[in-house]
Enzyme design. Structure first.
Site, PDB file in Angstrom:
ATOM      1  N   ASP A 147       0.653   5.015   1.879  1.00 25.63           N
ATOM      2  CA  ASP A 147       0.235   5.731   3.027  1.00 25.63           C
ATOM      3  C   ASP A 147      -0.668   6.881   2.422  1.00 25.63           C
ATOM      4  O   ASP A 147      -0.087   7.706   1.759  1.00 25.63           O
ATOM      5  CB  ASP A 147       1.103   6.083   4.133  1.00 25.63           C
ATOM      6  N   HIS A 197       4.861   0.102  -0.147  1.00 21.59           N
ATOM      7  CA  HIS A 197       5.673  -0.605   0.825  1.00 21.59           C
ATOM      8  C   HIS A 197       4.677  -1.609   1.429  1.00 21.59           C
ATOM      9  O   HIS A 197       3.345  -1.632   1.235  1.00 21.59           O
ATOM     10  CB  HIS A 197       6.139   0.396   1.803  1.00 21.59           C
ATOM     11  N   ARG A 250       6.621  -9.171  15.955  1.00 21.07           N
ATOM     12  CA  ARG A 250       7.317  -7.923  15.491  1.00 21.07           C
ATOM     13  C   ARG A 250       6.227  -6.920  15.749  1.00 21.07           C
ATOM     14  O   ARG A 250       5.071  -6.950  15.773  1.00 21.07           O
ATOM     15  CB  ARG A 250       7.694  -7.704  13.842  1.00 21.07           C
ATOM     16  N   HIS A 294       0.727  -1.101  -0.141  1.00 20.06           N
ATOM     17  CA  HIS A 294      -0.018  -0.101   0.000  1.00 20.06           C
ATOM     18  C   HIS A 294       0.876   1.191  -0.007  1.00 20.06           C
ATOM     19  O   HIS A 294       2.023   1.274   0.300  1.00 20.06           O
ATOM     20  CB  HIS A 294      -0.789  -0.204   1.264  1.00 20.06           C
TER      21      HIS A 294
HETATM   22  C1  LIG Z   1      -5.245  -1.156   3.537  1.00 20.92           C
HETATM   23  C2  LIG Z   1      -5.328   0.215   3.968  1.00 20.92           C
HETATM   24  C3  LIG Z   1      -5.774   0.401   5.080  1.00 20.92           C
HETATM   25  C4  LIG Z   1      -5.275   2.150   5.354  1.00 20.92           C
HETATM   26  C5  LIG Z   1      -6.119   2.219   3.925  1.00 20.92           C
HETATM   27  C6  LIG Z   1      -5.330   1.396   2.993  1.00 20.92           C
HETATM   28  O1  LIG Z   1      -5.889   1.347   1.828  1.00 20.92           O
HETATM   29  C7  LIG Z   1      -3.936   1.887   2.871  1.00 20.92           C
HETATM   30  C8  LIG Z   1      -3.222   2.359   4.435  1.00 20.92           C
HETATM   31  C9  LIG Z   1      -3.771   2.344   5.449  1.00 20.92           C
HETATM   32  C10 LIG Z   1      -4.175   3.775   6.360  1.00 20.92           C
HETATM   33  C11 LIG Z   1      -2.574   4.025   7.084  1.00 20.92           C
HETATM   34  C12 LIG Z   1      -2.992   5.158   7.657  1.00 20.92           C
HETATM   35  C13 LIG Z   1      -4.070   5.342   8.552  1.00 20.92           C
HETATM   36  C14 LIG Z   1      -5.438   4.803   7.781  1.00 20.92           C
HETATM   37  C15 LIG Z   1      -6.533   5.095   8.504  1.00 20.92           C
HETATM   38  C16 LIG Z   1      -5.408   5.406   6.432  1.00 20.92           C
HETATM   39  O2  LIG Z   1      -5.855   6.406   5.920  1.00 20.92           O
HETATM   40  O3  LIG Z   1      -4.552   4.745   5.578  1.00 20.92           O
HETATM   41  C17 LIG Z   1      -5.215   3.538   7.352  1.00 20.92           C
HETATM   42  C18 LIG Z   1      -6.208   2.796   6.686  1.00 20.92           C
HETATM   43  C19 LIG Z   1      -7.016   1.793   7.388  1.00 20.92           C
HETATM   44  O4  LIG Z   1      -6.870   1.454   8.353  1.00 20.92           O
HETATM   45  O5  LIG Z   1      -8.230   1.651   7.098  1.00 20.92           O
HETATM   46  O1  LIG Z   2       5.026  -2.216  10.099  1.00 26.67           O
HETATM   47  C1  LIG Z   2       5.632  -1.686   9.266  1.00 26.67           C
HETATM   48  O2  LIG Z   2       6.681  -1.862   9.214  1.00 26.67           O
HETATM   49  C2  LIG Z   2       4.839  -0.859   8.066  1.00 26.67           C
HETATM   50  C3  LIG Z   2       3.694  -0.672   8.593  1.00 26.67           C
HETATM   51  C4  LIG Z   2       2.775   0.260   7.681  1.00 26.67           C
HETATM   52  O3  LIG Z   2       3.478   0.710   6.577  1.00 26.67           O
HETATM   53  C5  LIG Z   2       1.616   1.090   7.961  1.00 26.67           C
HETATM   54  O4  LIG Z   2       1.182   0.750   9.197  1.00 26.67           O
HETATM   55  O5  LIG Z   2       1.246   1.880   7.162  1.00 26.67           O
HETATM   56 FE   LIG Z   3       2.355   2.175   5.471  1.00 29.75          FE
END
Ligand SMILES: C=C1C[C@]23C[C@@]1(O)CC[C@H]2[C@@]12CCC[C@@](C)(C(=O)O1)[C@H]2[C@@H]3C(=O)O
Ligand SMILES: O=C(O)CCC(=O)C(=O)O
Ligand SMILES: [Fe+2]
Length: 413
Positions: free
Chosen positions: A284, A338, A348, A282
């Protein structure tokens, strides 16, 4: 083991999370509850048959690592397709170590050098490491220690903070409630942080309210940790502003009063680490991520068509650009794909602080970064709009902003 919510098995699921406190792992192995329910005989390791596979796919799941770790076969929902499967042995990514000591003590030459290195890394892949960042070592250790306390609790207690459908904060055991395949092998606890002076105890109050009075100290550690991360990210914003030629105040001011997200990632050992992923690929969607990984290692970044690892270093934070900053820089700086792999031996942990602008801030690049040669790449948006999009559409590629822009366009028509 998977804990389907059939009445008879729901009772077992309940039992399993409560009894685990009293049963030793070896006892668990003998009293493998799912085998008893399915076969009424003592366990004999067997590949899942078609019937149990179908049942597994049809029922909602609960990811309980204390139970799962004794299963010979991992549930199919956690098995990733061949082309996305983890490779645990990948080359290391060349990322600059950026020493912040001189910059933080006000040395302008050191600041110039740090911003040059940051700029170079952000044009290539958006990942760099910071050293001598000024964050108290004890605070970092405490943040890891309190993660152990939380994630080692029985499932039923962690579920006091259960993440609800449509929300991005709270406790989540994998993404079992959201998706039915390619599930991540992890548990997370996420909460909102605000740098606004009117919400000085948001983290502390949230954690205490969800988990109970005895979690006061737990809440305080993460309140302090988020505050430290917010300050560090404002410093990094100065370097990013300098490197982009818009001055050190521009992005710092943009992110003052930020409304960010803190996520604790807990990856239990997995008996089949080459079939699973801790966090799927994904980008961020947020602005800047500051990650502290423990000594185990598992973070991988996709650069030049290949996965690369970033080795753990207690003294360093891994920093990466997210989609929102990519938009703020009008595409000059990269938000890079990543993922995190797991291993069969050790749990971990990683601590991720996701910097996000205050909800009313309009994400729009400064005029210095827009001209005929570099026209606007993305429309104006606010962080809550992008958050709504990412909550509705899971993305595993580097095109989130393009797809989001089309979605916005369709919404406004
Ligand atoms: C798989 C996912 C969960 C996430 C949204 C995403 O498509 C990619 C990144 C994830 C993340 C990381 C930061 C906080 C969060 C709320 C966001 O906006 O992107 C989370 C999303 C999630 O957990 O729903
Ligand atoms: O745990 C990690 O090293 C990466 C986690 C990550 O990419 C995330 O939480 O968005
Ligand atoms: Fe991430």
């Amino acid at each position: 083991m998977f804990l389907p919510r059939f009445p008879q098995q729901a009772a077992l699921a309940f039992l399993s999370s409560h009894l685990s406190t009293y049963f030793t792992p070896s006892l668990w192995l003998l009293v493998s509850l799912d085998r008893i329910t399915n076969t009424h005989s003592m366990p004999m390791p067997q590949p899942p048959n078609q019937e149990s596979k179908e049942q597994e796919e049809a029922t909602p799941l609960v990811f309980d690592a204390s139970v799962l770790r004794h299963q010979l076969h991992i549930p199919t929902q956690f098995i990733w397709p061949d082309e996305e499967k983890a490779n645990l042995d990948v080359p290391q990514l060349l990322v600059p170590f950026i020493d912040l000591r001189g910059f933080l003590s006000g040395d302008p030459i050191a600041a110039m050098e740090a911003s040059r290195l940051v700029g170079e890394a952000c044009q290539k892949h958006g990942f760099f490491l910071v050293l001598n960042h000024g964050i108290d070592r004890q605070l970092i250790s405490d943040a890891h220690l309190f993660m152990d306390h939380f994630f080692e609790l029985p499932l039923s207690q962690k579920q006091r903070a259960q993440r609800k459908t449509g929300e991005h904060c709270g406790y989540a055991s994998s993404f079992t409630g959201r998706f039915s395949s390619k599930l991540p092998w992890k548990e997370t606890l996420s909460f909102q942080y605000s740098a606004d002076k009117n919400s000085p105890n948001l983290v502390k109050d949230y954690l205490r309210n969800k988990m109970g009075e005895e979690f006061e100290q737990f809440g305080k550690v993460y309140q302090d940790y988020c505050e430290a991360m917010s300050n560090l990210s404002l410093g990094i914003m100065e370097l990013l502003g300098m490197s982009l030629g818009v001055g050190k105040a521009y992005f710092r001011e943009f992110f003052e009063g930020n409304s960010s997200i803190m996520r604790l990632n807990y990856y239990p050992p997995c008996q089949k680490p080459d079939l699973t992923l801790g966090t799927g690929p994904h980008c961020d969607p947020t602005s800047l991520t500051i990650l502290h990984q423990d000594q185990v290692g598992g973070l991988q970044v996709f650069v030049d068509n290949e996965w690369h690892s970033i080795s753990p270093d207690f003294n360093a934070f891994v920093v990466n650009i997210g989609d929102t900053f990519m938009a703020l820089s009008n595409g000059r700086y990269k938000s890079c794909l990543h993922r995190a792999v797991v291993n069969s031996k050790t749990t971990r942990k990683s601590l991720a602080f996701f910097l996000c602008p205050r909800s009313d801030k309009v994400v729009s690049p400064p005029c210095e970064l827009v001209d005929n040669l570099s026209p606007r790449l993305y429309p104006d948006f606010t962080w809550p709009m992008l958050l709504e999009f990412t909550q509705k559409h899971y993305r595993a590629d580097m095109k989130t902003l393009e797809t989001f822009a089309n979605w916005l366009q369709r919404k406004s028509n």
